[in-house]
Scaffold this motif. Structure first.
Motif, PDB file in Angstrom:
ATOM      1  N   LEU A 138     -13.991  12.183 -60.553  1.00 50.11           N
ATOM      2  CA  LEU A 138     -14.193  10.896 -61.216  1.00 50.11           C
ATOM      3  C   LEU A 138     -12.992  10.536 -62.079  1.00 50.11           C
ATOM      4  CD1 LEU A 138     -16.020   8.500 -61.952  1.00 50.11           C
ATOM      5  CD2 LEU A 138     -17.011   9.928 -63.763  1.00 50.11           C
ATOM      6  N   LYS A 142     -10.589   7.297 -61.653  1.00 45.59           N
ATOM      7  CA  LYS A 142     -10.377   6.367 -62.765  1.00 45.59           C
ATOM      8  C   LYS A 142      -8.895   6.179 -63.052  1.00 45.59           C
ATOM      9  CE  LYS A 142     -12.891   6.823 -66.433  1.00 45.59           C
ATOM     10  NZ  LYS A 142     -13.345   5.414 -66.514  1.00 45.59           N
ATOM     11  N   PHE A 150     -14.028  -0.858 -61.731  1.00 41.78           N
ATOM     12  CA  PHE A 150     -14.591   0.492 -61.545  1.00 41.78           C
ATOM     13  C   PHE A 150     -14.290   1.373 -62.752  1.00 41.78           C
ATOM     14  CE2 PHE A 150     -13.702   4.907 -60.325  1.00 41.78           C
ATOM     15  CZ  PHE A 150     -14.933   5.287 -59.805  1.00 41.78           C
ATOM     16  N   ASP A 151     -13.057   1.316 -63.240  1.00 42.28           N
ATOM     17  CA  ASP A 151     -12.681   2.112 -64.407  1.00 42.28           C
ATOM     18  C   ASP A 151     -13.496   1.707 -65.633  1.00 42.28           C
ATOM     19  OD1 ASP A 151     -11.293   3.855 -66.078  1.00 42.28           O
ATOM     20  OD2 ASP A 151      -9.736   2.382 -66.512  1.00 42.28           O
ATOM     21  N   THR A 154     -17.393   2.763 -65.118  1.00 45.60           N
ATOM     22  CA  THR A 154     -17.605   4.212 -65.212  1.00 45.60           C
ATOM     23  C   THR A 154     -17.341   4.722 -66.626  1.00 45.60           C
ATOM     24  OG1 THR A 154     -15.333   4.541 -64.399  1.00 45.60           O
ATOM     25  CG2 THR A 154     -17.145   4.685 -62.795  1.00 45.60           C
ATOM     26  N   THR A 155     -16.386   4.124 -67.320  1.00 44.85           N
ATOM     27  CA  THR A 155     -16.146   4.515 -68.710  1.00 44.85           C
ATOM     28  C   THR A 155     -17.362   4.221 -69.575  1.00 44.85           C
ATOM     29  OG1 THR A 155     -13.759   4.134 -68.496  1.00 44.85           O
ATOM     30  CG2 THR A 155     -14.683   4.151 -70.718  1.00 44.85           C
ATOM     31  N   LEU A 157     -20.481   3.984 -68.583  1.00 51.14           N
ATOM     32  CA  LEU A 157     -21.572   4.892 -68.216  1.00 51.14           C
ATOM     33  C   LEU A 157     -21.329   6.298 -68.763  1.00 51.14           C
ATOM     34  CD1 LEU A 157     -22.219   3.810 -64.500  1.00 51.14           C
ATOM     35  CD2 LEU A 157     -23.648   3.340 -66.505  1.00 51.14           C
ATOM     36  N   VAL A 158     -20.088   6.769 -68.639  1.00 51.28           N
ATOM     37  CA  VAL A 158     -19.774   8.122 -69.115  1.00 51.28           C
ATOM     38  C   VAL A 158     -19.924   8.213 -70.625  1.00 51.28           C
ATOM     39  CG1 VAL A 158     -17.869   9.734 -69.434  1.00 51.28           C
ATOM     40  CG2 VAL A 158     -18.306   8.781 -67.185  1.00 51.28           C
ATOM     41  N   ALA A 226     -13.962  14.176 -67.735  1.00 48.57           N
ATOM     42  CA  ALA A 226     -13.528  13.009 -66.961  1.00 48.57           C
ATOM     43  C   ALA A 226     -12.383  12.277 -67.657  1.00 48.57           C
ATOM     44  CB  ALA A 226     -14.700  12.060 -66.736  1.00 48.57           C
TER      45      ALA A 226
END
Length: 344
Positions: A138, A142, A150-151, A154-155, A157-158, A226
């Motif tokens: 992941l 990223k 997408f970056d 996902t940031t 969510l993480v 990540a």
């Protein structure tokens, strides 16, 4: 290299000594020690039995325990000796890797650790492999798509998973998937009829029980790995050798996996030994309590509450020693991964 290794090994001795000395000194001033715990049980037994003997404690009501019996209790726990003598005696035992015997469970500390280790190792190893197996790819994705939607998604969510405490997430998972939907069990690592199941059924049963605790533990560990992977890749991508490789006509895939990947993973790989070894011995108190898992985290907590000092000090000595050794292995792995690193 050899001089550095010997120096680090010698420095472990005063570090261990300082940790044990500080903990032992604090213990001497903590109220409610083993003797007091024993007397509380004596009062409870006397009240429950309704007799002066109180289940063999010779408890005499308002007068307390007979003085001779009290001296026997102190001798039983070793509190008939001065604190310095008890400390040096403990160090002598630890030097022989004798961690002592539990005051209240009537078992050797080594035996207790080995009994609880499978539970904590199950949680730790699954968390380790899933975290690295998902977070590293992941982070690479990223870095390649830095600044894209997408970056960003996902940031978010993480970081959301990192911000939510594992205990709170565990409660939500239990309520939704264990209580309302009843998709997963609420407690334990195996079912009551584990011994009657076939090997295939045992594997399924184990995975069925371990799913919710692992999800609760693993989400919070995604963020650090990540983001570290992403930042390491971004730093390498901006370096001159990458620009030169692209100018020579190499494809983006060759640049990424043949040149960038090896250098960017140095800070990740060097953390592997400590994370892997720590996975065996790192117990999560809140998760183990929430899901009724009898592991090392719960053992440490109960030992502190009950003032079971051999377990407290024995596990502290063992885990501190393991931590120092894994830290040394992590530092040495820098040389194994990158020969340019020198400890001179």
């Amino acid at each position: 290299m050899l001089a550095y290794l010997v120096k680090r090994l010698l420095l472990m001795v005063p570090t261990l000594f300082g940790v044990l000395l500080l903990t032992f000194a604090v213990i001497q001033f903590v109220p409610g020690g083993p003797v007091e715990q024993y007397l509380v049980e004596a009062r409870t037994a006397a009240a429950g039995s309704g007799s002066a003997e109180g289940g063999g404690f010779s408890y005499r009501g308002g007068q307390g325990v007979d003085p001779k019996r009290l001296d026997q209790i102190k001798a039983l726990y070793g509190f008939d000796k001065p604190a310095p003598e008890r400390f040096w005696q403990m160090l002598g035992q630890f030097a022989r890797f004798d961690l002592g015997r539990s005051f209240f469970q009537n078992k050797d500390v080594w035996q207790l650790i080995l009994e609880k280790l499978p539970v904590s190792a199950s949680l730790g190893l699954w968390t380790f492999f899933i975290s690295y197996g998902v977070a590293v790819p992941l982070g690479v994705a990223k870095a390649v798509r830095a600044g894209s939607r997408f970056d960003l998604m996902t940031t978010l969510l993480v970081l959301f998973g990192y911000a939510v405490p594992g205990f709170v997430l565990g409660v939500a998972l239990l309520v939704i998937f264990g209580g309302q939907l009843q998709w997963f069990p609420l407690r334990g690592l195996t079912s009551a009829n584990w011994d009657e199941l076939s090997w295939g059924a045992r594997v399924v049963d184990y995975l069925w029980h371990i799913t919710l605790p692992i999800v609760a533990m693993v989400l919070g560990s995604f963020a650090v790995t990540a983001m570290l992977t992403k930042n390491a890749f971004l730093e390498e991508i901006r370096k001159q050798y990458v620009i030169t490789a692209r100018a020579k006509g190499l494809s983006e895939r060759q640049v990424l996996w043949k040149h960038v990947f090896r250098n960017a993973l140095i800070p990740i790989i060097t953390g592997f030994p400590a994370a892997f070894v720590g996975a065996f011995f790192t117990g999560s108190l809140l998760i183990e309590t929430l899901f009724s898992l009898d592991g090392l985290g719960l053992l440490s907590y109960e030992s502190v509450i009950r003032r079971d000092y051999p377990v407290v000090l024995g596990t502290l000595y063992l885990f501190t020693l393991i931590g120092l050794l894994t830290k040394l292995i992590s530092d040495l792995s820098y040389i194994w991964v990158d020969p340019r690193v020198k400890f001179d």
